[in-house]
Write an enzyme that holds these catalytic residues in place. Sequence first.
Site, PDB file in Angstrom:
ATOM      1  N   HIS A 162      -9.742   1.298   3.964  1.00  0.00           N
ATOM      2  CA  HIS A 162      -8.503   1.503   4.725  1.00  0.00           C
ATOM      3  C   HIS A 162      -8.771   2.482   5.867  1.00  0.00           C
ATOM      4  CE1 HIS A 162      -4.483   2.768   5.824  1.00  0.00           C
ATOM      5  NE2 HIS A 162      -4.079   1.606   5.335  1.00  0.00           N
ATOM      6  N   GLY A 170       1.735   2.660  10.877  1.00  0.00           N
ATOM      7  CA  GLY A 170       2.697   3.761  10.844  1.00  0.00           C
ATOM      8  C   GLY A 170       3.289   4.135  12.189  1.00  0.00           C
ATOM      9  N   GLY A 224       4.502   1.923   4.880  1.00  0.00           N
ATOM     10  CA  GLY A 224       5.775   2.647   4.831  1.00  0.00           C
ATOM     11  C   GLY A 224       6.933   1.858   4.237  1.00  0.00           C
ATOM     12  N   ASN A 238       0.861  -1.179   0.000  1.00  0.00           N
ATOM     13  CA  ASN A 238       0.000   0.000   0.000  1.00  0.00           C
ATOM     14  C   ASN A 238       0.903   1.237   0.000  1.00  0.00           C
ATOM     15  OD1 ASN A 238      -1.844   2.005   0.417  1.00  0.00           O
ATOM     16  ND2 ASN A 238      -2.342   1.415   2.523  1.00  0.00           N
ATOM     17  N   GLU A 287      -5.827  -4.792  10.117  1.00  0.00           N
ATOM     18  CA  GLU A 287      -4.848  -3.748  10.398  1.00  0.00           C
ATOM     19  C   GLU A 287      -5.287  -2.963  11.639  1.00  0.00           C
ATOM     20  OE1 GLU A 287      -2.533  -2.611   6.626  1.00  0.00           O
ATOM     21  OE2 GLU A 287      -4.379  -1.486   6.563  1.00  0.00           O
TER      22      GLU A 287
HETATM   23  P1  PGA Z   1       2.348   0.745   7.693  1.00  0.00           P
HETATM   24  O1  PGA Z   1       0.950   0.865   6.934  1.00  0.00           O
HETATM   25  O2  PGA Z   1       3.021  -0.505   7.186  1.00  0.00           O
HETATM   26  O3  PGA Z   1       3.096   1.991   7.319  1.00  0.00           O
HETATM   27  O4  PGA Z   1       2.055   0.661   9.141  1.00  0.00           O
HETATM   28  C1  PGA Z   1       0.164  -0.248   6.687  1.00  0.00           C
HETATM   29  C2  PGA Z   1      -1.108   0.170   6.011  1.00  0.00           C
HETATM   30  O5  PGA Z   1      -1.571   1.291   6.240  1.00  0.00           O
HETATM   31  O6  PGA Z   1      -1.664  -0.598   5.212  1.00  0.00           O
END
Ligand code: PGA
Length: 251
Positions: free
Chosen positions: A94, A172, A230, A16, A166
């Site tokens: 999301h 993040g 990320g 993503n 998630e």
């Molecule tokens: P992240 O994001 O790996 O930066 O935590 C995951 C996502 O939002 O799908």
Amino acid sequence: MFSRKDYMENKIIIANMKMYMNIDDIKDYLIEVDKKITNNVILCPSNIYIPYFLEKKYKVGIQNVYFEDNGAYTGEISISQIKMMDINYVIIGHSERREYFHETDYDINKKLLKALDNNLNVILCIGETLKEKNNQETNDILRQQLEISLNNVHSNYQDHIIIAYEPRWAIGTGLVPSNLEIANTVLYIKEFVKEHYKMDIKVVYGGSVNELNVNNLNKINSVDGFMIGGACTNPDKMLKIISIVNGIDNN
Ligand code: PGA
């Protein structure tokens, strides 16, 4: 599109890319990842860069859709527009869409039904906030999200739905639930969907997955893959994650 066989044999890796990267980054990225990208990877870049990924014949997903067919909806993209571009996957619900753009589970349900009816594969994101987790409401929240967003979805679509669990507090932040917590929650999701919708669904985990923790997370049997934010925008990290998830690299 994943066949049942692909599903059984491979873990799914969803990148993503959010609103990261400019055109120069994208061009460099494509040169780098092209060396080792595998068929179980779905790349979801910013909309305007999608054609660069399609040229490479990668599996491509879009980060959002609108549920109306066409009309005066400035800034939105319809499912028929997506289909005509040969984009086969769509991320729906999301947490950033929910939080910043006020998407509800009812909106998500409309998008999901429309996408499935048009033979798109859906990546449905669900997850609890930290407050909900601390109040031990995780399963209740996930159940509520699933109940509304999967309302009226026929079991025929089971191979076209991937659920991305998630936790919002893990996105993040560098925070990740324990393997046991993830395993239990993923099993809860699978059992709920099996019982209520008669579907054997694939569930991936997302939230601060990176090249350093993915080896450990990859040990969770019930998890069918990962959604990476990320870390996926760095080609070296992404390739490392792909190798580890595919069992080629164990460090
Ligand atoms: P992240 O994001 O790996 O930066 O935590 C995951 C996502 O939002 O799908």
